[in-house]
Scaffold this motif. Structure first.
Motif, PDB file in Angstrom:
ATOM      1  N   CYS A  73      46.360 -80.565 -20.856  1.00  0.00           N
ATOM      2  CA  CYS A  73      45.360 -80.547 -20.849  1.00  0.00           C
ATOM      3  C   CYS A  73      44.905 -81.877 -19.842  1.00  0.00           C
ATOM      4  O   CYS A  73      43.666 -80.882 -18.969  1.00  0.00           O
ATOM      5  N   CYS A  97      46.206 -86.234 -28.104  1.00  0.00           N
ATOM      6  CA  CYS A  97      44.796 -86.007 -27.670  1.00  0.00           C
ATOM      7  C   CYS A  97      43.987 -85.618 -28.075  1.00  0.00           C
ATOM      8  O   CYS A  97      43.935 -84.872 -28.998  1.00  0.00           O
ATOM      9  N   CYS A 100      43.384 -81.098 -27.041  1.00  0.00           N
ATOM     10  CA  CYS A 100      44.591 -79.992 -27.139  1.00  0.00           C
ATOM     11  C   CYS A 100      45.390 -80.663 -28.752  1.00  0.00           C
ATOM     12  O   CYS A 100      45.812 -79.547 -28.986  1.00  0.00           O
TER      13      CYS A 100
HETATM   14 ZN   LIG Z   1      44.940 -82.637 -24.353  1.00  0.00          ZN
END
Ligand SMILES: [Zn+2]
Length: 356
Positions: A73, A97, A100
């Motif tokens: 992302c 992350c 995401c």
């Molecule tokens: Zn991500």
């Protein structure tokens, strides 16, 4: 000495689960799924999220390494979670992350230095019991996606990262017109000794004209995805190599595994050469960006359960299967990606396909 944790388990469960293998216990002990999922949410709430700049300052960078942002992302912030270690002193850092949820090694390995990870050949492991277990696993995965692999007649198949050709051997027996590529010259040599019609090549798909021309009905990634340092580029290539109506099969460690939630840095999926860790939550981002139309999953209950050789009682086996499904928490993720609407239409009545 018995650890406090062992004492708690003893009080809760007695000796009832002592004979259940470690890899199955978290799925069969009553209430354990809920506890592990709660612990996981707590971990995510407590672990700090920091900027990539701050993260860089914390860690030394190895000669073959580079710092990354999230490849799914683009998010640059980092949530450091795990520090797997292993024999011969290897150690790396795994971050999540915060946007995401993608899990990846950071620092990661620079693609041009990937060969350094594989300096010692794999091929010596690929015989005997190992070969039999591997081929059993291949058959179980193919069955879980019936009827996609049932009949290979007139269909072209590419096995990406084919190793010593153990899967290509099954594919050619099922009638597929099969080829493979691998980055280990030793393995490719072994594969070609093993195979009748199918052929293995050394290098990347674009190095081999016959493969670069594309037109494949099936591409398979057997425990390869977690090793790819540039998954977006590779998946764009796979999409281009697929014929209209084609499918891509993926087997990889599951980043939503209940065993990861239970064992953290000691999880079996954190092996020395794994770079990125996917789940049904994060794989769609990769597939969407590379132009796939749909994806289907088959929950993984473990090879002995699926092969019918488990020693679990029917009751415990049922509980394991329910907990795998409810947590989406099997230790492996099995997925089939559909190149286009034609592929979705072709298999849609047999498999539960999620549109991308
Ligand atoms: Zn991500």
């Amino acid at each position: 000495m018995i650890s406090p944790r062992r004492t708690v388990y003893r009080l809760l469960y007695g000796t009832r689960y002592d004979k259940v293998p470690w890899g199955q216990r978290v799925y069969v002990r009553p209430g354990e799924r809920q506890v592990r999922e709660f612990q996981w949410r707590l971990l995510l709430r407590r672990a700090p999220v920091i900027s990539l700049d701050d993260y860089r300052k914390r860690l030394p960078l190895g000669e073959i390494e580079e710092f990354l942002s999230c490849m799914m992302c683009g998010e640059s912030r980092q949530q450091p979670l795990f520090e797997p270690t292993g024999g011969k002193g290897w150690r790396y850092h795994v971050v999540r992350c915060p946007s995401c949820g993608f899990l990846y090694r950071n620092p990661n390995v620079r693609p041009e230095r990937l060969g350094d990870l594989y300096a010692n050949s794999y091929s010596k492991f690929l015989t005997g019991d190992y070969a039999e277990n591997r081929q059993r696993r291949y058959r179980l995965v193919m069955e879980s996606f019936t009827p996609v692999f049932d009949d290979g007649t007139g269909r072209r198949l590419l096995d990406f990262g084919c190793g010593a050709g153990l899967f290509l051997e099954l594919a050619e027996r099922r009638g597929f017109d099969a080829v493979g590529v691998d980055l280990s010259p030793d393995s490719v040599h072994q594969a070609n000794e093993r195979l009748q019609k199918a052929k293995a090549y050394f290098g990347a798909p674009d190095d081999v004209p016959e493969i670069a021309a594309g037109g494949f009905d099936v591409i398979t990634l057997w425990s390869v995805l977690a090793h790819l340092p540039r998954p977006l580029e590779d998946f764009a290539t796979f999409r281009r190599l697929l014929a209209p109506g084609g499918v891509l099969m993926i087997l990889t460690v599951n980043a939503r595994s209940l065993l990861l939630k239970a064992y953290g840095s000691k999880w079996s999926g954190f092996t020395k050469n794994h770079l990125m860790f996917y789940s049904s939550k994060t794989l769609p981002a990769l597939l969407r960006q590379s132009g796939f139309a749909g994806v289907a999953y088959a929950p993984h209950y473990g090879d002995t359960v699926e092969a019918g050789t488990t020693r679990l009682s029917p009751e415990l086996k049922g509980r394991l299967e329910r907990n795998v499904r409810r947590a989406d928490g099997g230790n492996m993720m099995r997925a089939i990606a559909f190149a286009d609407e034609e592929a979705v239409a072709r298999w849609g009545d047999k498999l539960k396909i999620h549109k991308l």
